[in-house]
Design a protein around this motif. Structure first.
Motif, PDB file in Angstrom:
ATOM      1  N   ASN A 393       0.580  -1.357   0.289  1.00  5.61           N
ATOM      2  CA  ASN A 393       0.068  -0.067  -0.512  1.00  5.61           C
ATOM      3  C   ASN A 393       0.347   0.905  -0.032  1.00  5.61           C
ATOM      4  O   ASN A 393       0.718   2.522  -0.764  1.00  5.61           O
ATOM      5  N   LYS A 396       2.261   1.287  -4.278  1.00  2.00           N
ATOM      6  CA  LYS A 396       0.615   2.017  -4.281  1.00  2.00           C
ATOM      7  C   LYS A 396      -0.356   3.308  -4.487  1.00  2.00           C
ATOM      8  O   LYS A 396      -0.586   3.492  -5.335  1.00  2.00           O
ATOM      9  N   TYR A 397       0.342   3.437  -3.367  1.00  2.00           N
ATOM     10  CA  TYR A 397      -0.945   5.061  -3.100  1.00  2.00           C
ATOM     11  C   TYR A 397      -0.158   5.803  -2.742  1.00  2.00           C
ATOM     12  O   TYR A 397       0.449   7.201  -2.993  1.00  2.00           O
ATOM     13  N   PRO A 425       0.405  10.585  -0.320  1.00  2.00           N
ATOM     14  CA  PRO A 425      -0.637  11.379   0.189  1.00  2.00           C
ATOM     15  C   PRO A 425      -1.359  11.381   1.157  1.00  2.00           C
ATOM     16  O   PRO A 425      -2.257  12.530   2.079  1.00  2.00           O
ATOM     17  N   GLY A 426      -1.583  10.261   2.372  1.00  2.00           N
ATOM     18  CA  GLY A 426      -2.299  10.222   3.201  1.00  2.00           C
ATOM     19  C   GLY A 426      -3.708   9.679   3.474  1.00  2.00           C
ATOM     20  O   GLY A 426      -3.969   9.775   2.414  1.00  2.00           O
ATOM     21  N   ILE A 427      -4.027   9.799   4.630  1.00  2.00           N
ATOM     22  CA  ILE A 427      -5.677   9.192   4.624  1.00  2.00           C
ATOM     23  C   ILE A 427      -6.517   9.799   4.940  1.00  2.00           C
ATOM     24  O   ILE A 427      -6.485  10.714   6.408  1.00  2.00           O
ATOM     25  N   ILE A 435     -11.462   2.337   6.085  1.00  2.00           N
ATOM     26  CA  ILE A 435     -10.476   1.898   5.999  1.00  2.00           C
ATOM     27  C   ILE A 435     -10.245   0.334   5.347  1.00  2.00           C
ATOM     28  O   ILE A 435      -9.325  -1.299   4.945  1.00  2.00           O
ATOM     29  N   TYR A 440     -13.374  -1.995   1.290  1.00  2.00           N
ATOM     30  CA  TYR A 440     -13.683  -0.322   1.382  1.00  2.00           C
ATOM     31  C   TYR A 440     -12.402  -0.055   0.237  1.00  2.00           C
ATOM     32  O   TYR A 440     -11.614  -0.380   0.783  1.00  2.00           O
ATOM     33  N   ARG A 441     -13.054   0.968  -0.482  1.00  2.00           N
ATOM     34  CA  ARG A 441     -11.797   1.356  -0.668  1.00  2.00           C
ATOM     35  C   ARG A 441     -12.138   3.130  -1.383  1.00  2.00           C
ATOM     36  O   ARG A 441     -12.881   3.295  -1.200  1.00  2.00           O
ATOM     37  N   ILE A 447      -6.780   8.747  -7.741  1.00  3.27           N
ATOM     38  CA  ILE A 447      -6.117   7.253  -7.608  1.00  3.27           C
ATOM     39  C   ILE A 447      -6.913   5.791  -8.298  1.00  3.27           C
ATOM     40  O   ILE A 447      -6.624   4.459  -8.334  1.00  3.27           O
ATOM     41  N   HIS A 453      -8.164  -4.463  -3.962  1.00  2.00           N
ATOM     42  CA  HIS A 453      -9.789  -4.197  -3.990  1.00  2.00           C
ATOM     43  C   HIS A 453     -10.388  -4.542  -2.409  1.00  2.00           C
ATOM     44  O   HIS A 453     -11.672  -4.705  -2.259  1.00  2.00           O
ATOM     45  N   GLY A 454     -10.283  -3.300  -1.788  1.00  2.00           N
ATOM     46  CA  GLY A 454     -10.610  -3.287  -0.386  1.00  2.00           C
ATOM     47  C   GLY A 454     -10.267  -4.189   0.209  1.00  2.00           C
ATOM     48  O   GLY A 454     -11.569  -4.076   1.122  1.00  2.00           O
ATOM     49  N   LEU A 455      -8.911  -5.231   0.458  1.00  2.00           N
ATOM     50  CA  LEU A 455      -9.424  -6.390   1.314  1.00  2.00           C
ATOM     51  C   LEU A 455      -8.216  -5.697   2.114  1.00  2.00           C
ATOM     52  O   LEU A 455      -8.074  -7.330   2.854  1.00  2.00           O
ATOM     53  N   LEU A 457      -6.316  -4.036   4.196  1.00  2.00           N
ATOM     54  CA  LEU A 457      -6.206  -3.817   5.798  1.00  2.00           C
ATOM     55  C   LEU A 457      -7.536  -4.754   6.145  1.00  2.00           C
ATOM     56  O   LEU A 457      -7.616  -4.842   7.677  1.00  2.00           O
ATOM     57  N   TYR A 458      -8.309  -5.155   5.408  1.00  8.67           N
ATOM     58  CA  TYR A 458      -9.303  -5.959   6.240  1.00  8.67           C
ATOM     59  C   TYR A 458      -9.201  -6.919   6.520  1.00  8.67           C
ATOM     60  O   TYR A 458      -8.768  -7.109   7.937  1.00  8.67           O
ATOM     61  N   THR A 481       0.694   8.511   5.374  1.00 11.59           N
ATOM     62  CA  THR A 481       0.022   7.896   6.296  1.00 11.59           C
ATOM     63  C   THR A 481       0.856   6.539   7.629  1.00 11.59           C
ATOM     64  O   THR A 481       2.317   6.528   6.902  1.00 11.59           O
TER      65      THR A 481
HETATM   66  P1  ADP Z   1      -6.953  -2.240  -1.066  1.00 11.55           P
HETATM   67  O1  ADP Z   1      -6.940  -3.133  -2.137  1.00 11.55           O
HETATM   68  O2  ADP Z   1      -7.569  -1.070  -2.507  1.00 11.55           O
HETATM   69  O3  ADP Z   1      -5.408  -1.948  -1.521  1.00 11.55           O
HETATM   70  P2  ADP Z   1      -6.848  -2.390   1.035  1.00 11.55           P
HETATM   71  O4  ADP Z   1      -7.499  -2.766   2.731  1.00 11.55           O
HETATM   72  O5  ADP Z   1      -5.634  -1.777   1.177  1.00 11.55           O
HETATM   73  O6  ADP Z   1      -7.345  -2.207  -0.660  1.00 11.55           O
HETATM   74  O7  ADP Z   1      -6.884  -0.365   1.101  1.00 11.55           O
HETATM   75  C1  ADP Z   1      -8.351   0.392   1.109  1.00 11.55           C
HETATM   76  C2  ADP Z   1      -8.595   1.371   1.360  1.00 11.55           C
HETATM   77  O8  ADP Z   1      -7.600   2.551   1.722  1.00 11.55           O
HETATM   78  C3  ADP Z   1      -7.426   1.469  -0.467  1.00 11.55           C
HETATM   79  O9  ADP Z   1      -8.319   1.696  -1.131  1.00 11.55           O
HETATM   80  C4  ADP Z   1      -6.251   3.243  -0.197  1.00 11.55           C
HETATM   81  O10 ADP Z   1      -6.780   4.083  -0.932  1.00 11.55           O
HETATM   82  C5  ADP Z   1      -5.785   3.290   1.455  1.00 11.55           C
HETATM   83  N1  ADP Z   1      -4.864   3.003   1.642  1.00 11.55           N
HETATM   84  C6  ADP Z   1      -4.583   2.213   1.951  1.00 11.55           C
HETATM   85  N2  ADP Z   1      -3.388   2.397   2.565  1.00 11.55           N
HETATM   86  C7  ADP Z   1      -2.930   3.457   1.960  1.00 11.55           C
HETATM   87  C8  ADP Z   1      -1.196   4.408   1.948  1.00 11.55           C
HETATM   88  N3  ADP Z   1      -0.310   3.718   3.059  1.00 11.55           N
HETATM   89  N4  ADP Z   1      -1.355   4.982   1.757  1.00 11.55           N
HETATM   90  C9  ADP Z   1      -2.495   5.563   1.203  1.00 11.55           C
HETATM   91  N5  ADP Z   1      -3.636   5.304   0.693  1.00 11.55           N
HETATM   92  C10 ADP Z   1      -4.072   4.123   1.736  1.00 11.55           C
END
Ligand code: ADP
Length: 496
Positions: A393, A396-397, A425-427, A435, A440-441, A447, A453-455, A457-458, A481
């Motif tokens: 993550n 990716k972000y 960019p932070g959350i 999150i 959840y995305r 972005i 898939h929003g999975l 962090l879950y 973040t």
């Molecule tokens: P995904 O499969 O979409 O990455 P996650 O559950 O890992 O799903 O993350 C959920 C959401 O949290 C992401 O869609 C993203 O927008 C946000 N996110 C997670 N980690 C970061 C991060 N390090 N920086 C910014 N946003 C993040």
């Protein structure tokens, strides 16, 4: 479907309001009835209180009259039998010789003719006193003799209403009826119709001994607390039932909306995954077809290239399948973890070093720790996945050219605090509560292209909680973040 929900909500809200309105109407009706009953009770109580107080003054007047009548030094009573009327005639006069006398006889007097005079006078005196009682009750003073009349006049004029006794009488009458409101007495010489809102005015009662005047009435302040206390139980039960129903309704609505959101997200997820699965499958199919049909096998270089592409795509496919599998951990009971005591600093360093070389090239990972060896019971496979997800993550972000991730490890009081701080960019705080939810995305156009898939962090949250730890994202301060994981750990010795 959305329309049905809307109608359902409108109907339930309407029903709730209708029940509330109906109940309020019924309680209001009850309140009015009880107020009327209270007014009647207050008037009855006041009537009794004034009658008792006036009765007491009448008694004082009667005994004064008895005293005057039986004072033989001043009054002379004689009795003479009248043949014509067939009963005794009593004469009363002041002993002062010049004063005239008054004669009186009583129809109910059946005393015989030949009684001794002293007995006749006794009976006569009793009858005169008795008739005087009804005279007083009718506000009359009968002048049997001038002396008696004048004295009774003066005495009765001095017998004004005793407000202290009246107050006490009224209070005890109210107490008997469980009416607690305070009151004040009003004495006036005139009859008047008074109405003041918020109080109860009793009827005016004449309490003079010889004349109607004065009139006494009572004013009850705040009598409605008494009425309220009578409808209190109904009121409390109604409010409770309505609150309970409304709460159930809103909880139900919340659940419905959450389910709706979840099913929407699930649909998106399936569409997304299907689309993503198709790409590697078609790429591999194309590579295999080329190998099979277009003599690619002859060209060693091409064969190696096609095989490499196929291998890469199959590995992507496998990662996707992993992701879908991770999503099946529902309520922490879909997965069996194999725990073993591991030294964590070494384990994390190893995960970072062996992390996909290509991905590692895109980010600068700085691992800091304040201790050499910390032990914890972990499931290696899932703990590694969890670390991978967080590192993935942060790449990716992250929209920066030079992506950085600082992993910090601090050991305090049998707990290991792991922080992952990136320079992305932070959350934003408004999304932080969501999150860790399944599927959840963060809705963000910038972005939109980032696959996911929003999975992740879950899954991370589930794994951490299966390790008896906790994970949270720190409030956004504009510097990227920061995820914080707290795990039970032991710094002193190796665990079993
Ligand atoms: P995904 O499969 O979409 O990455 P996650 O559950 O890992 O799903 O993350 C959920 C959401 O949290 C992401 O869609 C993203 O927008 C946000 N996110 C997670 N980690 C970061 C991060 N390090 N920086 C910014 N946003 C993040």
């Amino acid at each position: 479907m959305a329309k049905t929900y809307k109608w359902l909500i409108v109907i339930i809200l309407f029903s709730l309001l209708a029940v509330a309105a109906l109940q309020s109407y019924l309680i209001y009706g009850d309140f009015i009835n009880k107020t009327e009953t209270l007014k009647k009770e207050v008037n009855t109580a006041f009537n009794k209180a004034t009658a008792a107080e006036k009765g007491m003054r009448n008694e004082m007047l009667t005994s004064y009259f008895r005293e005057l009548l039986t004072d033989t030094s001043k009054i002379e009573i004689t009795a003479k039998y009248s043949q014509k009327d067939q009963r005794n005639i009593y004469s009363i006069r002041d002993k002062d010789a010049e004063s005239p006398y008054t004669s009186i006889s009583f129809e109910k007097d059946k005393s015989p003719k030949d009684l001794p005079d002293s007995m006749k006078i006794k009976i006569g005196t009793a009858l005169i006193i008795e008739s005087q009682i009804s005279d007083v009750e009718n506000r009359r003073v009968y002048y049997y003799t001038k002396r008696i009349g004048d004295r009774i006049h003066r005495f009765s004029d001095s017998l004004t209403v005793d407000t202290l006794i009246l107050e006490n009488n009224f209070r005890s009458q109210l107490d008997k009826r469980d009416i607690t409101a305070g009151f004040s007495l009003k004495i006036s010489d005139e009859k008047s119709e008074e109405y003041s809102p918020g109080v109860i005015n009793t009827v005016q009662i004449p309490v003079g001994i010889r004349v109607e005047k004065p009139y006494v009435s009572a004013i009850l302040e705040n009598p409605f607390y008494d009425v309220l206390s009578k409808v209190r139980l109904t009121l409390i039960i109604t409010v409770l039932i309505l609150t309970l129903t409304a709460t159930c309704f809103f909880v139900m609505l919340k659940i419905i909306f959450r389910q709706k959101k979840l099913s929407q997200m699930r649909d998106d997820f399936i569409a997304n995954v299907t689309h993503e699965l198709q790409t590697p499958v078609s790429t591999v199919m194309a590579a295999l077809e080329s190998l099979e049909k277009f003599d690619v096998l002859e060209d060693r270089e091409k064969t190696i290239k096609y095989l490499a592409v196929s291998r890469q795509e199959v590995s992507r496919l496998s990662q996707m399948i992993d992701g879908v599998l991770q999503s099946s951990i529902e309520n922490n009971d879909g997965l069996q973890l194999k725990f073993e005591a591991r030294e964590l600093i070494g384990f994390i360093s190893e995960v970072i070093t062996t992390y996909d070389v290509k991905s590692r090239e895109q980010i600068l990972i700085d691992f800091q720790h304040d201790c050499k060896s910390v032990y914890a019971n972990i499931d290696r496979l899932h703990f590694r996945n969890l670390l991978h997800n967080l590192i993935d993550n942060s790449i990716k972000y992250n929209d920066k050219v030079e992506k950085q991730l600082r992993i910090n490890c601090v050991y305090i009081d049998n707990k290991l605090k792991l922080t992952f701080s990136d320079n992305g960019p932070g959350i934003r705080n408004q999304y932080q509560d969501h999150i860790f939810e399944k599927f959840y995305r963060i809705p963000n156009k910038d972005i939109h292209d980032v696959k996911g898939h929003g999975l992740g962090l879950y899954y991370a949250k589930n794994i951490v909680s299966l390790h008896n730890g906790s994970i949270r994202v720190k409030p956004d301060n504009g510097n990227g973040t920061v995820f914080e994981i707290i795990l039970p750990a032991d710094a002193s010795e190796k665990k079993k």
